[in-house]
Design a protein around this motif. Structure first.
Motif, short mmCIF file in Angstrom:
data_model
loop_
_atom_site.label_atom_id
_atom_site.label_comp_id
_atom_site.label_asym_id
_atom_site.label_seq_id
_atom_site.Cartn_x
_atom_site.Cartn_y
_atom_site.Cartn_z
N ASP A 59 0.83 -1.21 0.00
CA ASP A 59 0.00 0.00 0.00
C ASP A 59 0.87 1.27 0.00
O ASP A 59 0.96 1.97 1.00
CB ASP A 59 -0.92 -0.05 1.24
CG ASP A 59 -1.96 1.06 1.22
OD1 ASP A 59 -2.20 1.63 0.14
OD2 ASP A 59 -2.52 1.35 2.29
N PHE A 60 1.47 1.56 -1.14
CA PHE A 60 2.31 2.75 -1.26
C PHE A 60 1.46 3.99 -1.55
O PHE A 60 0.44 3.90 -2.24
CB PHE A 60 3.33 2.58 -2.39
CG PHE A 60 4.45 1.63 -2.07
CD1 PHE A 60 5.37 1.94 -1.08
CD2 PHE A 60 4.61 0.44 -2.78
CE1 PHE A 60 6.42 1.08 -0.79
CE2 PHE A 60 5.64 -0.43 -2.49
CZ PHE A 60 6.55 -0.11 -1.49
N ASP A 61 1.91 5.12 -1.04
CA ASP A 61 1.24 6.40 -1.33
C ASP A 61 1.89 7.08 -2.54
O ASP A 61 1.23 7.82 -3.27
CB ASP A 61 1.37 7.34 -0.12
CG ASP A 61 0.74 6.75 1.12
OD1 ASP A 61 -0.49 6.60 1.15
OD2 ASP A 61 1.49 6.42 2.06
N VAL A 62 3.20 6.84 -2.69
CA VAL A 62 3.99 7.53 -3.72
C VAL A 62 4.83 6.51 -4.48
O VAL A 62 5.37 5.58 -3.88
CB VAL A 62 4.93 8.59 -3.09
CG1 VAL A 62 5.70 9.35 -4.17
CG2 VAL A 62 4.17 9.55 -2.20
N LEU A 63 4.93 6.70 -5.77
CA LEU A 63 5.75 5.83 -6.62
C LEU A 63 6.86 6.68 -7.22
O LEU A 63 6.61 7.62 -7.98
CB LEU A 63 4.88 5.25 -7.74
CG LEU A 63 5.35 3.96 -8.41
CD1 LEU A 63 5.47 2.85 -7.39
CD2 LEU A 63 4.37 3.56 -9.51
N LYS A 64 8.11 6.37 -6.84
CA LYS A 64 9.26 7.12 -7.33
C LYS A 64 9.95 6.29 -8.40
O LYS A 64 10.58 5.27 -8.10
CB LYS A 64 10.20 7.40 -6.15
CG LYS A 64 11.08 8.60 -6.35
CD LYS A 64 11.80 8.95 -5.04
CE LYS A 64 12.58 10.24 -5.19
NZ LYS A 64 13.37 10.54 -3.99
N VAL A 65 9.82 6.71 -9.64
CA VAL A 65 10.30 5.91 -10.78
C VAL A 65 11.79 6.12 -10.96
O VAL A 65 12.28 7.26 -11.00
CB VAL A 65 9.53 6.28 -12.06
CG1 VAL A 65 10.01 5.43 -13.23
CG2 VAL A 65 8.02 6.08 -11.85
N ASP A 66 12.53 5.02 -11.09
CA ASP A 66 13.98 5.09 -11.18
C ASP A 66 14.44 5.89 -12.39
O ASP A 66 13.82 5.86 -13.46
CB ASP A 66 14.56 3.66 -11.27
CG ASP A 66 16.06 3.65 -11.13
OD1 ASP A 66 16.56 3.71 -10.00
OD2 ASP A 66 16.75 3.62 -12.17
N GLN A 67 15.58 6.57 -12.20
CA GLN A 67 16.10 7.48 -13.23
C GLN A 67 16.48 6.80 -14.54
O GLN A 67 16.56 7.45 -15.58
CB GLN A 67 17.29 8.26 -12.68
CG GLN A 67 18.45 7.39 -12.28
CD GLN A 67 19.58 8.22 -11.66
OE1 GLN A 67 19.74 9.39 -11.97
NE2 GLN A 67 20.34 7.60 -10.79
N VAL A 68 16.68 5.49 -14.51
CA VAL A 68 17.06 4.79 -15.74
C VAL A 68 15.99 4.96 -16.82
O VAL A 68 16.29 5.07 -18.01
CB VAL A 68 17.35 3.29 -15.46
CG1 VAL A 68 16.08 2.51 -15.11
CG2 VAL A 68 18.01 2.64 -16.67
N PHE A 69 14.72 5.05 -16.41
CA PHE A 69 13.63 5.22 -17.38
C PHE A 69 13.60 6.64 -17.93
O PHE A 69 13.35 6.84 -19.12
CB PHE A 69 12.28 4.88 -16.72
CG PHE A 69 12.16 3.44 -16.34
CD1 PHE A 69 11.82 2.47 -17.28
CD2 PHE A 69 12.43 3.03 -15.05
CE1 PHE A 69 11.73 1.13 -16.93
CE2 PHE A 69 12.34 1.69 -14.68
CZ PHE A 69 12.00 0.74 -15.63
N ILE A 70 13.86 7.61 -17.07
CA ILE A 70 13.84 9.01 -17.51
C ILE A 70 15.04 9.29 -18.41
O ILE A 70 14.93 9.94 -19.45
CB ILE A 70 13.82 9.96 -16.28
CG1 ILE A 70 12.43 9.96 -15.63
CG2 ILE A 70 14.14 11.39 -16.70
CD1 ILE A 70 12.09 8.79 -14.79
N ARG A 71 16.21 8.74 -18.01
CA ARG A 71 17.44 8.97 -18.76
C ARG A 71 17.36 8.40 -20.18
O ARG A 71 17.96 8.93 -21.12
CB ARG A 71 18.62 8.35 -18.00
CG ARG A 71 19.96 8.85 -18.43
CD ARG A 71 21.06 8.47 -17.45
NE ARG A 71 21.10 7.04 -17.17
CZ ARG A 71 21.04 6.52 -15.95
NH1 ARG A 71 20.92 7.29 -14.90
NH2 ARG A 71 21.09 5.21 -15.79
N ASN A 72 16.62 7.29 -20.32
CA ASN A 72 16.59 6.59 -21.62
C ASN A 72 15.28 6.77 -22.38
O ASN A 72 15.07 6.12 -23.41
CB ASN A 72 16.83 5.09 -21.41
CG ASN A 72 18.25 4.80 -20.95
OD1 ASN A 72 19.20 4.99 -21.71
ND2 ASN A 72 18.40 4.37 -19.71
#
Length: 380
Positions: A300-313
Protein backbone atom coordinates in the motif's frame (compact mmCIF):
# COMPACT_ATOMS: atom_id res chain seq x y z
CA UNK A 1 24.74 -37.17 -0.30
CA UNK A 2 25.53 -40.87 0.00
CA UNK A 3 28.46 -40.68 -2.40
CA UNK A 4 30.10 -38.01 -0.20
CA UNK A 5 29.88 -40.05 3.02
CA UNK A 6 32.92 -41.90 4.30
CA UNK A 7 32.79 -44.52 7.07
CA UNK A 8 35.50 -45.44 9.59
CA UNK A 9 35.65 -48.00 12.38
CA UNK A 10 36.81 -47.09 15.91
CA UNK A 11 40.61 -46.61 16.00
CA UNK A 12 40.92 -46.14 12.24
CA UNK A 13 43.03 -43.14 11.12
CA UNK A 14 41.16 -40.67 8.89
CA UNK A 15 44.27 -38.75 7.86
CA UNK A 16 47.87 -38.39 9.05
CA UNK A 17 49.85 -35.25 9.83
CA UNK A 18 51.82 -34.20 6.72
CA UNK A 19 49.33 -35.66 4.20
CA UNK A 20 47.89 -33.58 1.36
CA UNK A 21 44.84 -31.52 2.32
CA UNK A 22 42.28 -32.41 -0.34
CA UNK A 23 39.04 -31.98 1.61
CA UNK A 24 37.44 -31.25 4.98
CA UNK A 25 34.83 -33.29 6.85
CA UNK A 26 31.64 -32.77 8.84
CA UNK A 27 30.86 -35.48 11.42
CA UNK A 28 27.47 -37.05 10.68
CA UNK A 29 27.77 -39.81 13.29
CA UNK A 30 30.28 -40.73 15.99
CA UNK A 31 33.34 -39.07 17.58
CA UNK A 32 36.74 -38.09 16.17
CA UNK A 33 40.06 -37.51 17.94
CA UNK A 34 42.39 -34.78 16.63
CA UNK A 35 46.01 -35.45 17.68
CA UNK A 36 49.70 -34.74 17.04
CA UNK A 37 52.00 -37.74 17.50
CA UNK A 38 50.51 -39.33 20.66
CA UNK A 39 49.06 -36.17 22.18
CA UNK A 40 45.30 -35.69 21.84
CA UNK A 41 44.34 -32.06 21.05
CA UNK A 42 40.55 -32.26 20.84
CA UNK A 43 37.57 -34.60 20.65
CA UNK A 44 35.00 -33.68 18.02
CA UNK A 45 31.35 -34.75 17.88
CA UNK A 46 28.38 -34.76 15.48
CA UNK A 47 28.12 -31.51 13.52
CA UNK A 48 31.76 -30.49 13.96
CA UNK A 49 33.89 -29.53 10.93
CA UNK A 50 37.55 -30.56 10.77
CA UNK A 51 40.38 -30.67 8.24
CA UNK A 52 39.42 -27.18 7.02
CA UNK A 53 42.80 -25.51 7.67
CA UNK A 54 44.60 -27.38 4.93
CA UNK A 55 41.69 -26.71 2.57
CA UNK A 56 42.06 -22.97 3.18
CA UNK A 57 45.80 -22.64 2.62
CA UNK A 58 46.60 -25.86 0.67
CA UNK A 59 49.31 -26.86 3.17
CA UNK A 60 49.88 -30.45 4.36
CA UNK A 61 47.77 -31.60 7.31
CA UNK A 62 49.10 -30.04 10.53
CA UNK A 63 47.39 -32.68 12.73
CA UNK A 64 46.16 -36.26 12.49
CA UNK A 65 42.58 -37.48 12.93
CA UNK A 66 41.21 -40.89 13.95
CA UNK A 67 37.78 -42.35 14.68
CA UNK A 68 37.11 -42.80 18.40
CA UNK A 69 33.89 -44.66 17.62
CA UNK A 70 32.30 -45.86 14.43
CA UNK A 71 31.94 -42.66 12.40
CA UNK A 72 30.23 -41.40 9.27
CA UNK A 73 31.81 -38.30 7.72
CA UNK A 74 30.39 -35.95 5.10
CA UNK A 75 33.16 -34.95 2.71
CA UNK A 76 33.42 -31.21 2.03
CA UNK A 77 35.33 -30.42 -1.16
CA UNK A 78 37.97 -27.69 -1.24
CA UNK A 79 36.02 -25.40 -3.58
CA UNK A 80 32.91 -25.58 -1.38
CA UNK A 81 34.86 -23.61 1.23
CA UNK A 82 37.28 -21.54 -0.84
CA UNK A 83 34.70 -20.25 -3.35
CA UNK A 84 32.48 -19.03 -0.52
CA UNK A 85 35.41 -17.41 1.23
CA UNK A 86 36.55 -15.68 -1.94
CA UNK A 87 33.05 -14.24 -2.35
CA UNK A 88 32.76 -13.13 1.26
CA UNK A 89 33.21 -9.76 2.90
CA UNK A 90 36.87 -8.56 3.02
CA UNK A 91 36.67 -8.39 6.82
CA UNK A 92 35.78 -12.09 7.00
CA UNK A 93 38.66 -12.97 4.67
CA UNK A 94 41.10 -10.87 6.69
CA UNK A 95 40.03 -12.51 9.95
CA UNK A 96 40.32 -16.01 8.49
CA UNK A 97 43.73 -15.17 7.11
CA UNK A 98 45.02 -13.79 10.44
CA UNK A 99 43.60 -16.71 12.46
CA UNK A 100 45.08 -19.21 10.03
CA UNK A 101 48.56 -17.70 10.27
CA UNK A 102 48.35 -17.46 14.05
CA UNK A 103 47.19 -21.04 14.49
CA UNK A 104 49.81 -22.39 12.08
CA UNK A 105 52.53 -20.60 14.04
CA UNK A 106 51.33 -22.27 17.26
CA UNK A 107 51.50 -25.71 15.70
CA UNK A 108 54.79 -25.33 13.90
CA UNK A 109 57.78 -23.06 13.40
CA UNK A 110 57.10 -23.18 9.69
CA UNK A 111 54.89 -20.12 9.18
CA UNK A 112 55.59 -19.82 5.46
CA UNK A 113 52.47 -19.86 3.31
CA UNK A 114 54.21 -20.00 -0.04
CA UNK A 115 51.97 -22.81 -1.30
CA UNK A 116 48.78 -20.92 -0.42
CA UNK A 117 46.41 -21.13 -3.39
CA UNK A 118 43.42 -19.21 -2.11
CA UNK A 119 45.41 -16.17 -1.05
CA UNK A 120 48.32 -16.40 -3.48
CA UNK A 121 49.48 -13.00 -4.76
CA UNK A 122 46.50 -11.21 -3.20
CA UNK A 123 46.98 -12.11 0.47
CA UNK A 124 48.15 -8.64 1.48
CA UNK A 125 45.44 -7.01 -0.63
CA UNK A 126 42.78 -9.15 1.06
CA UNK A 127 44.10 -8.41 4.51
CA UNK A 128 44.49 -4.71 3.72
CA UNK A 129 40.97 -4.51 2.27
CA UNK A 130 39.48 -6.15 5.36
CA UNK A 131 41.46 -4.09 7.84
CA UNK A 132 40.77 -0.92 5.85
CA UNK A 133 37.07 -1.68 6.08
CA UNK A 134 37.29 -2.23 9.84
CA UNK A 135 39.15 1.10 10.15
CA UNK A 136 36.59 2.91 7.96
CA UNK A 137 33.74 1.52 10.05
CA UNK A 138 35.45 2.80 13.20
CA UNK A 139 35.97 6.22 11.59
CA UNK A 140 32.32 6.28 10.49
CA UNK A 141 31.25 5.58 14.06
CA UNK A 142 33.37 8.53 15.24
CA UNK A 143 32.04 10.79 12.45
CA UNK A 144 28.46 9.99 13.45
CA UNK A 145 29.22 10.64 17.13
CA UNK A 146 30.81 13.99 16.26
CA UNK A 147 27.96 14.88 13.87
CA UNK A 148 30.40 15.06 10.95
CA UNK A 149 27.95 13.31 8.63
CA UNK A 150 26.32 16.16 6.72
CA UNK A 151 22.72 16.28 5.60
CA UNK A 152 21.96 17.95 2.25
CA UNK A 153 18.61 18.47 0.58
CA UNK A 154 17.75 17.96 -3.09
CA UNK A 155 14.65 19.77 -4.38
CA UNK A 156 11.58 17.80 -5.48
CA UNK A 157 9.51 20.01 -7.78
CA UNK A 158 5.85 20.11 -8.62
CA UNK A 159 5.66 19.09 -12.28
CA UNK A 160 2.52 21.15 -13.03
CA UNK A 161 3.87 24.46 -11.71
CA UNK A 162 7.64 23.88 -11.73
CA UNK A 163 7.83 25.15 -8.14
CA UNK A 164 9.67 23.39 -5.30
CA UNK A 165 7.25 21.18 -3.36
CA UNK A 166 9.70 19.43 -1.06
CA UNK A 167 13.17 17.93 -0.68
CA UNK A 168 14.94 14.61 -0.28
CA UNK A 169 17.33 14.51 2.69
CA UNK A 170 20.64 12.88 1.71
CA UNK A 171 23.70 12.01 3.81
CA UNK A 172 27.22 13.12 2.86
CA UNK A 173 30.55 12.28 4.52
CA UNK A 174 33.77 14.17 3.90
CA UNK A 175 36.58 12.09 5.36
CA UNK A 176 39.49 14.17 6.75
CA UNK A 177 42.06 12.16 4.73
CA UNK A 178 40.13 10.43 1.94
CA UNK A 179 37.89 13.35 0.99
CA UNK A 180 34.28 12.73 -0.01
CA UNK A 181 33.27 9.10 0.59
CA UNK A 182 30.68 7.78 -1.83
CA UNK A 183 27.22 7.66 -0.15
CA UNK A 184 26.80 4.15 -1.57
CA UNK A 185 30.00 3.03 0.19
CA UNK A 186 29.37 4.45 3.64
CA UNK A 187 25.59 3.88 3.72
CA UNK A 188 26.18 0.25 2.67
CA UNK A 189 28.80 -0.05 5.42
CA UNK A 190 26.39 1.49 7.93
CA UNK A 191 23.61 -0.90 6.84
CA UNK A 192 25.85 -3.91 7.55
CA UNK A 193 25.84 -2.83 11.20
CA UNK A 194 23.51 -0.93 13.53
CA UNK A 195 25.30 2.29 12.54
CA UNK A 196 22.50 2.90 10.03
CA UNK A 197 20.16 3.54 12.98
CA UNK A 198 22.54 6.22 14.27
CA UNK A 199 22.88 7.78 10.81
CA UNK A 200 19.09 7.76 10.57
CA UNK A 201 18.71 9.57 13.88
CA UNK A 202 20.96 12.38 12.65
CA UNK A 203 19.07 12.78 9.38
CA UNK A 204 15.61 12.67 10.97
CA UNK A 205 16.57 15.15 13.71
CA UNK A 206 17.85 17.64 11.14
CA UNK A 207 14.94 17.10 8.75
CA UNK A 208 12.42 17.73 11.53
CA UNK A 209 14.18 20.96 12.48
CA UNK A 210 14.19 22.11 8.85
CA UNK A 211 10.50 21.26 8.40
CA UNK A 212 9.62 23.24 11.52
CA UNK A 213 11.11 26.32 9.84
CA UNK A 214 9.55 25.77 6.41
CA UNK A 215 6.01 26.74 5.36
CA UNK A 216 3.60 23.86 5.97
CA UNK A 217 3.10 22.87 2.34
CA UNK A 218 6.71 21.66 2.03
CA UNK A 219 7.64 18.02 2.73
CA UNK A 220 10.89 16.06 3.11
CA UNK A 221 11.59 12.53 1.84
CA UNK A 222 14.00 10.27 3.75
CA UNK A 223 15.27 6.81 2.85
CA UNK A 224 14.75 4.21 5.57
CA UNK A 225 16.45 0.84 6.03
CA UNK A 226 15.16 -2.50 7.39
CA UNK A 227 17.14 -2.05 10.62
CA UNK A 228 15.45 1.30 11.22
CA UNK A 229 11.98 -0.06 10.45
CA UNK A 230 12.49 -3.12 12.67
CA UNK A 231 13.54 -0.87 15.54
CA UNK A 232 10.40 0.35 17.34
CA UNK A 233 12.48 2.64 19.54
CA UNK A 234 13.82 4.33 16.41
CA UNK A 235 10.33 4.98 15.01
CA UNK A 236 9.10 6.22 18.38
CA UNK A 237 12.09 8.57 18.49
CA UNK A 238 11.06 9.99 15.11
CA UNK A 239 7.45 10.45 16.30
CA UNK A 240 8.70 12.27 19.40
CA UNK A 241 10.90 14.50 17.22
CA UNK A 242 7.90 15.46 15.10
CA UNK A 243 5.89 16.38 18.19
CA UNK A 244 8.76 18.37 19.73
CA UNK A 245 9.16 20.35 16.52
CA UNK A 246 5.43 20.76 15.92
CA UNK A 247 5.64 19.03 12.53
CA UNK A 248 2.85 16.83 11.12
CA UNK A 249 4.01 13.27 10.20
CA UNK A 250 2.33 13.71 6.80
CA UNK A 251 5.17 16.11 5.86
CA UNK A 252 7.81 13.38 6.28
CA UNK A 253 7.69 10.78 3.50
CA UNK A 254 9.58 7.54 4.14
CA UNK A 255 11.23 5.96 1.09
CA UNK A 256 11.52 2.18 0.85
CA UNK A 257 13.76 0.91 -1.96
CA UNK A 258 12.57 -1.91 -4.17
CA UNK A 259 15.56 -4.07 -3.17
CA UNK A 260 14.20 -4.06 0.42
CA UNK A 261 11.01 -5.75 -0.74
CA UNK A 262 12.10 -9.37 -0.69
CA UNK A 263 9.43 -10.57 1.75
CA UNK A 264 6.04 -8.97 1.03
CA UNK A 265 4.68 -9.93 4.44
CA UNK A 266 7.60 -8.20 6.15
CA UNK A 267 7.32 -5.13 3.89
CA UNK A 268 3.60 -4.89 4.62
CA UNK A 269 4.31 -4.91 8.36
CA UNK A 270 6.75 -2.01 7.90
CA UNK A 271 4.32 -0.04 5.76
CA UNK A 272 1.33 -0.52 8.07
CA UNK A 273 3.46 0.37 11.11
CA UNK A 274 4.64 3.62 9.49
CA UNK A 275 1.24 4.60 8.09
CA UNK A 276 -0.36 4.02 11.48
CA UNK A 277 2.03 6.70 12.78
CA UNK A 278 0.94 9.05 10.00
CA UNK A 279 3.93 8.81 7.62
CA UNK A 280 3.28 8.55 3.85
CA UNK A 281 5.25 5.72 2.23
CA UNK A 282 7.16 6.05 -1.01
CA UNK A 283 8.39 3.20 -3.25
CA UNK A 284 11.91 4.31 -4.23
CA UNK A 285 13.84 3.25 -7.38
CA UNK A 286 10.69 1.64 -8.76
CA UNK A 287 11.15 -0.49 -11.86
CA UNK A 288 14.68 -1.79 -11.25
CA UNK A 289 14.03 -4.73 -8.90
CA UNK A 290 12.68 -8.21 -9.42
CA UNK A 291 9.27 -7.74 -7.77
CA UNK A 292 8.01 -5.10 -10.20
CA UNK A 293 4.26 -4.83 -10.60
CA UNK A 294 3.61 -7.30 -7.78
CA UNK A 295 4.67 -4.55 -5.37
CA UNK A 296 1.84 -2.33 -6.58
CA UNK A 297 -0.70 -5.09 -5.91
CA UNK A 298 0.68 -6.38 -2.60
CA UNK A 299 1.87 -3.17 -0.94
CA UNK A 300 0.00 0.00 0.00
CA UNK A 301 2.31 2.75 -1.26
CA UNK A 302 1.24 6.40 -1.33
CA UNK A 303 3.99 7.53 -3.72
CA UNK A 304 5.75 5.83 -6.62
CA UNK A 305 9.26 7.12 -7.33
CA UNK A 306 10.30 5.91 -10.78
CA UNK A 307 13.98 5.09 -11.18
CA UNK A 308 16.10 7.48 -13.23
CA UNK A 309 17.06 4.79 -15.74
CA UNK A 310 13.63 5.22 -17.38
CA UNK A 311 13.84 9.01 -17.51
CA UNK A 312 17.44 8.97 -18.76
CA UNK A 313 16.59 6.59 -21.62
CA UNK A 314 13.08 7.76 -22.51
CA UNK A 315 14.26 9.40 -25.77
CA UNK A 316 17.06 6.90 -26.50
CA UNK A 317 15.02 3.71 -26.46
CA UNK A 318 11.32 3.44 -27.27
CA UNK A 319 10.92 0.47 -24.92
CA UNK A 320 11.84 2.64 -21.93
CA UNK A 321 9.30 5.26 -23.02
CA UNK A 322 6.59 2.60 -23.38
CA UNK A 323 7.27 1.14 -19.92
CA UNK A 324 7.33 4.67 -18.45
CA UNK A 325 3.90 5.39 -19.95
CA UNK A 326 2.54 2.14 -18.50
CA UNK A 327 3.95 2.86 -15.02
CA UNK A 328 2.47 6.38 -15.11
CA UNK A 329 -0.96 5.10 -16.12
CA UNK A 330 -0.99 2.29 -13.54
CA UNK A 331 0.29 4.54 -10.75
CA UNK A 332 -2.37 7.16 -11.49
CA UNK A 333 -5.14 4.54 -11.68
CA UNK A 334 -4.04 3.12 -8.31
CA UNK A 335 -4.23 6.58 -6.74
CA UNK A 336 -0.49 7.01 -6.17
CA UNK A 337 1.50 10.20 -6.52
CA UNK A 338 4.20 9.86 -9.20
CA UNK A 339 7.78 11.13 -8.85
CA UNK A 340 10.40 10.99 -11.62
CA UNK A 341 14.06 10.69 -10.55
CA UNK A 342 17.02 11.93 -12.55
CA UNK A 343 15.32 14.73 -14.52
CA UNK A 344 18.14 16.62 -16.23
CA UNK A 345 16.67 18.18 -19.38
CA UNK A 346 13.74 20.43 -20.27
CA UNK A 347 12.45 17.89 -22.81
CA UNK A 348 12.25 15.22 -20.11
CA UNK A 349 10.36 17.62 -17.85
CA UNK A 350 7.85 18.47 -20.61
CA UNK A 351 7.24 14.78 -21.41
CA UNK A 352 6.73 13.91 -17.72
CA UNK A 353 4.17 16.72 -17.54
CA UNK A 354 2.25 15.14 -20.43
CA UNK A 355 2.46 11.71 -18.75
CA UNK A 356 0.78 13.11 -15.62
CA UNK A 357 3.71 12.93 -13.21
CA UNK A 358 3.17 14.88 -9.99
CA UNK A 359 6.79 15.57 -9.04
CA UNK A 360 10.28 15.58 -10.53
CA UNK A 361 13.72 15.39 -8.95
CA UNK A 362 17.09 15.88 -10.61
CA UNK A 363 19.72 18.40 -11.70
CA UNK A 364 17.21 20.15 -13.98
CA UNK A 365 15.42 21.34 -10.83
CA UNK A 366 18.41 21.61 -8.51
CA UNK A 367 21.39 19.89 -6.92
CA UNK A 368 21.58 18.87 -3.26
CA UNK A 369 21.99 21.96 -1.05
CA UNK A 370 22.72 22.94 2.53
CA UNK A 371 20.08 23.66 5.18
CA UNK A 372 20.78 27.41 5.00
CA UNK A 373 20.28 27.39 1.20
CA UNK A 374 16.99 25.53 1.61
CA UNK A 375 15.73 28.15 4.07
CA UNK A 376 16.82 31.03 1.81
CA UNK A 377 15.18 29.43 -1.22
CA UNK A 378 11.84 28.89 0.52
CA UNK A 379 11.56 32.21 2.32
CA UNK A 380 8.23 33.86 1.72
Amino acid sequence: MGSHLRFYEAGEVIFHQGETSDCAYVIEHGKVDIFIEDESLDTLVVGDLFGEMGVLDQKPRSTSARALTQVALLKVKTNQITERLQGSDPIVKALVRVLLKRFRSLLSNDTSLDSDVLFSEVESVIEDAGLTKIKLESELRTAIGNQQIETVYQPINDIATGDIAGFEALSRWEHPDKGVISPFEFITLAEETDLIVDVGRLVFERACQVLSRLPEHYFININVSPKQLDNDLFLQHVVNLMKQNGVAPSRLKLEITETMVVDFEQANEWIHKCKALGFPICADDFGTGHSGMQQLVELDFDVLKVDQVFIRNMFENKKYATVLQSIARIGTDLGMKLVAEGVEEKEQYQSLKLLGFDYGQGYYFGRPMSESDVLKLTEK
